[in-house]
Design a protein around this motif. Sequence first.
Motif, short mmCIF file in Angstrom:
data_model
loop_
_atom_site.label_atom_id
_atom_site.label_comp_id
_atom_site.label_asym_id
_atom_site.label_seq_id
_atom_site.Cartn_x
_atom_site.Cartn_y
_atom_site.Cartn_z
N UNK A 122 0.83 -1.21 0.00
CA UNK A 122 0.00 0.00 0.00
C UNK A 122 0.86 1.25 0.00
N UNK A 123 1.89 1.27 0.84
CA UNK A 123 2.74 2.45 0.92
C UNK A 123 3.55 2.63 -0.37
N UNK A 124 3.91 1.52 -1.02
CA UNK A 124 4.59 1.61 -2.32
C UNK A 124 3.67 2.25 -3.35
N UNK A 125 2.38 1.92 -3.29
CA UNK A 125 1.40 2.51 -4.21
C UNK A 125 1.30 4.02 -3.99
N UNK A 126 1.29 4.44 -2.74
CA UNK A 126 1.24 5.87 -2.43
C UNK A 126 2.47 6.56 -3.01
N UNK A 127 3.65 5.98 -2.79
CA UNK A 127 4.90 6.58 -3.27
C UNK A 127 4.94 6.58 -4.79
N UNK A 128 4.52 5.49 -5.41
CA UNK A 128 4.52 5.43 -6.88
C UNK A 128 3.58 6.49 -7.46
N UNK A 129 2.44 6.69 -6.84
CA UNK A 129 1.51 7.73 -7.27
C UNK A 129 2.16 9.10 -7.10
N UNK A 130 2.82 9.32 -5.96
CA UNK A 130 3.48 10.60 -5.70
C UNK A 130 4.56 10.88 -6.74
N UNK A 131 5.31 9.86 -7.11
CA UNK A 131 6.37 10.05 -8.12
C UNK A 131 5.75 10.41 -9.47
N UNK A 132 4.69 9.71 -9.87
CA UNK A 132 4.04 10.01 -11.14
C UNK A 132 3.48 11.42 -11.15
N UNK A 133 2.81 11.80 -10.07
CA UNK A 133 2.23 13.14 -9.98
C UNK A 133 3.34 14.19 -9.94
N UNK A 134 4.41 13.89 -9.23
CA UNK A 134 5.55 14.82 -9.16
C UNK A 134 6.21 15.02 -10.51
N UNK A 135 6.39 13.95 -11.26
CA UNK A 135 6.99 14.06 -12.59
C UNK A 135 6.10 14.85 -13.54
#
Length: 152
Positions: free
Chosen positions: A113-126
């Motif tokens: 779950x936390x990996x999903x949050x981080x992966x979403x944050x990276x995509x949104x950040x990029x």
Amino acid sequence: VPTLQGAGLSARAALSGLRAAPGWPAAPRPTLAVDLLPERVLVGDEEARQHLVDRVYRPLAEAEALYQTCTTYLAQGRALEATARALFVHPNTVRYRLGRIAETIGYDVSDAREAYVVQTAIAVGLITAAGLRPARLVPYEPGGPVEPEPLL
């Protein structure tokens, strides 16, 4: 929130979380709005998007080795040995960096779950770093003016 001035922000987050909750059916009940950040981004919550960019993406992006380790680890399916091989480092180096990532951003990317949050944050950040802003989401209504093409 600690003061009355934050009540509006808290209410907006709670309402956004309520709208986004169907996106994580396995979420514990009750669930904090902050635990629904990826789903809130998907329903168009600007405050959730900004939170992920400011508190997850930017701290990672500022620490190049941590960012590279995080993105590689996620791309390798959270496999420690594969990440070490891809980065040409020892697996203990990957373990150490994963610990530093958790300390830096508050998310343990070894947890799904936390990996999903981080992966979403990276995509949104990029996307944000590329100067793009999310489009205003319009709810889809069957039979509306434009039917979407079926995906093959």
